[in-house]
Design a protein around this motif. Structure first.
Motif, PDB file in Angstrom:
ATOM      1  N   SER A 183       0.834  -1.206   0.000  1.00  0.00           N
ATOM      2  CA  SER A 183       0.000   0.000   0.000  1.00  0.00           C
ATOM      3  C   SER A 183       0.864   1.250   0.000  1.00  0.00           C
ATOM      4  O   SER A 183       0.576   2.227  -0.704  1.00  0.00           O
ATOM      5  CB  SER A 183      -0.929  -0.001   1.214  1.00  0.00           C
ATOM      6  N   LEU A 184       1.944   1.226   0.758  1.00  0.00           N
ATOM      7  CA  LEU A 184       2.810   2.394   0.853  1.00  0.00           C
ATOM      8  C   LEU A 184       3.497   2.691  -0.476  1.00  0.00           C
ATOM      9  O   LEU A 184       3.826   3.844  -0.778  1.00  0.00           O
ATOM     10  CB  LEU A 184       3.853   2.172   1.956  1.00  0.00           C
ATOM     11  N   ALA A 185       3.694   1.656  -1.274  1.00  0.00           N
ATOM     12  CA  ALA A 185       4.349   1.837  -2.564  1.00  0.00           C
ATOM     13  C   ALA A 185       3.485   2.596  -3.571  1.00  0.00           C
ATOM     14  O   ALA A 185       3.959   2.975  -4.643  1.00  0.00           O
ATOM     15  CB  ALA A 185       4.720   0.471  -3.148  1.00  0.00           C
ATOM     16  N   LYS A 186       2.219   2.864  -3.220  1.00  0.00           N
ATOM     17  CA  LYS A 186       1.343   3.594  -4.138  1.00  0.00           C
ATOM     18  C   LYS A 186       1.759   5.051  -4.270  1.00  0.00           C
ATOM     19  O   LYS A 186       1.330   5.733  -5.197  1.00  0.00           O
ATOM     20  CB  LYS A 186      -0.104   3.497  -3.663  1.00  0.00           C
ATOM     21  N   GLY A 187       2.550   5.535  -3.319  1.00  0.00           N
ATOM     22  CA  GLY A 187       3.076   6.888  -3.477  1.00  0.00           C
ATOM     23  C   GLY A 187       2.655   7.835  -2.377  1.00  0.00           C
ATOM     24  O   GLY A 187       1.925   7.487  -1.453  1.00  0.00           O
ATOM     25  N   GLU A 188       3.169   9.066  -2.499  1.00  0.00           N
ATOM     26  CA  GLU A 188       2.910  10.073  -1.469  1.00  0.00           C
ATOM     27  C   GLU A 188       1.449  10.490  -1.419  1.00  0.00           C
ATOM     28  O   GLU A 188       0.959  10.918  -0.384  1.00  0.00           O
ATOM     29  CB  GLU A 188       3.786  11.313  -1.712  1.00  0.00           C
ATOM     30  N   ASP A 189       0.728  10.353  -2.543  1.00  0.00           N
ATOM     31  CA  ASP A 189      -0.684  10.704  -2.515  1.00  0.00           C
ATOM     32  C   ASP A 189      -1.479   9.723  -1.648  1.00  0.00           C
ATOM     33  O   ASP A 189      -2.474  10.092  -1.021  1.00  0.00           O
ATOM     34  CB  ASP A 189      -1.275  10.789  -3.920  1.00  0.00           C
ATOM     35  N   PHE A 190      -1.030   8.464  -1.581  1.00  0.00           N
ATOM     36  CA  PHE A 190      -1.685   7.500  -0.696  1.00  0.00           C
ATOM     37  C   PHE A 190      -1.417   7.862   0.766  1.00  0.00           C
ATOM     38  O   PHE A 190      -2.310   7.745   1.615  1.00  0.00           O
ATOM     39  CB  PHE A 190      -1.203   6.070  -0.983  1.00  0.00           C
TER      40      PHE A 190
END
Length: 245
Positions: A54-61
């Motif tokens: 989930s964290l790999a989805k990026g700063e928007d996540f």
């Protein structure tokens, strides 16, 4: 880069206190700066760091996770206020509110309004985050920010319902007070009517006129006392039957 300001809330010593979180979001980074009362975001970081996918989805996540955490922390504040509102509801029909009760009710309504004003701007924030004007937010993240909007709407509805209950509680307290005042007025009027009988008769025969025929009656005194007792007893029975006494 994006700069977002979100209001936080906590219940401290019976009052809702507010803080601010400033979020700086850019390519590959997100920085949060907390001012005033706020729950630490360490729990959010620990939770999502345990889910690398989930964290790999990026700063928007990560931005979504922080905003969702801020909105979710409004609910414990509302739940504590709701418990106090229910206690006020249970007490309001038993006796009229005292001055401290009315002051507390006013403060609760004021704090709820301030909380509503703090939470509602996040609806516009989330709307902007789901618009095509911000390329920093991936399209796949839009449903998540809409979910945050739904949570804010839930908070808003709960705040509005609690403020409405407090308004009804205040009105009910006024009605209870007026009802008790009316009952007391009826009791006073009933006793005044009963006491008026002996007062009137005693006033009549207390006049010093020589030509009052009743003054020479042998049984005048017991007759007058009997008349007073009969009339007062009848009035008492009548008022009691009508619920005035």
């Amino acid at each position: 880069a994006l700069f977002i300001v979100a209001r936080t809330a906590q219940l401290i010593d019976g009052r809702v206190t507010f803080g601010e979180t400033h979020l700086f979001v850019g390519s590959g980074y997100i920085v949060s700066v907390r001012h005033g009362p706020s729950t630490s975001y360490a729990a959010v970081r620990q939770h999502w760091e345990s889910c690398p996918h989930s964290l790999a989805k990026g700063e928007d996540f990560v931005l979504y996770a922080i905003l969702d955490f801020i909105v979710d922390n409004y609910m414990p504040v509302l739940e504590q206020i709701e418990d106090e509102v229910e206690a006020i509801e249970d007490k309001v029909l038993l006796k009229p509110m005292t001055a401290p009760d009315i002051e507390r009710l006013y403060m609760l309504r004021r704090d709820l309004l301030r909380l509503r004003n703090a939470a509602l701007p996040l609806v516009e924030v989330c709307r902007r985050l789901t618009s095509a004007e911000l390329p920093q937010i991936h399209t796949a993240m839009h449903p998540l920010f809409r979910d945050v909007t739904d949570h804010i709407r839930t908070v808003q509805e709960k705040i509005d319902s609690l403020r409405e209950v407090l308004a009804f509680a205040f009105e009910a307290s006024l009605l209870v007070g007026q009802s008790q005042e009316t009952a007391n007025t009826k009791k006073l009027a009933s006793w005044a009517a009963i006491l008026a009988v002996p007062t009137a008769l005693a006033g009549i025969y207390g006049m010093n006129f020589d030509s009052m025929p009743e003054l020479k009656m042998e049984y005048g005194y017991p007759v007058v006392l009997t008349a007073i007792a009969v009339i007062c007893t009848f009035l008492y029975w009548r008022f009691r039957k009508n619920g005035w006494l």
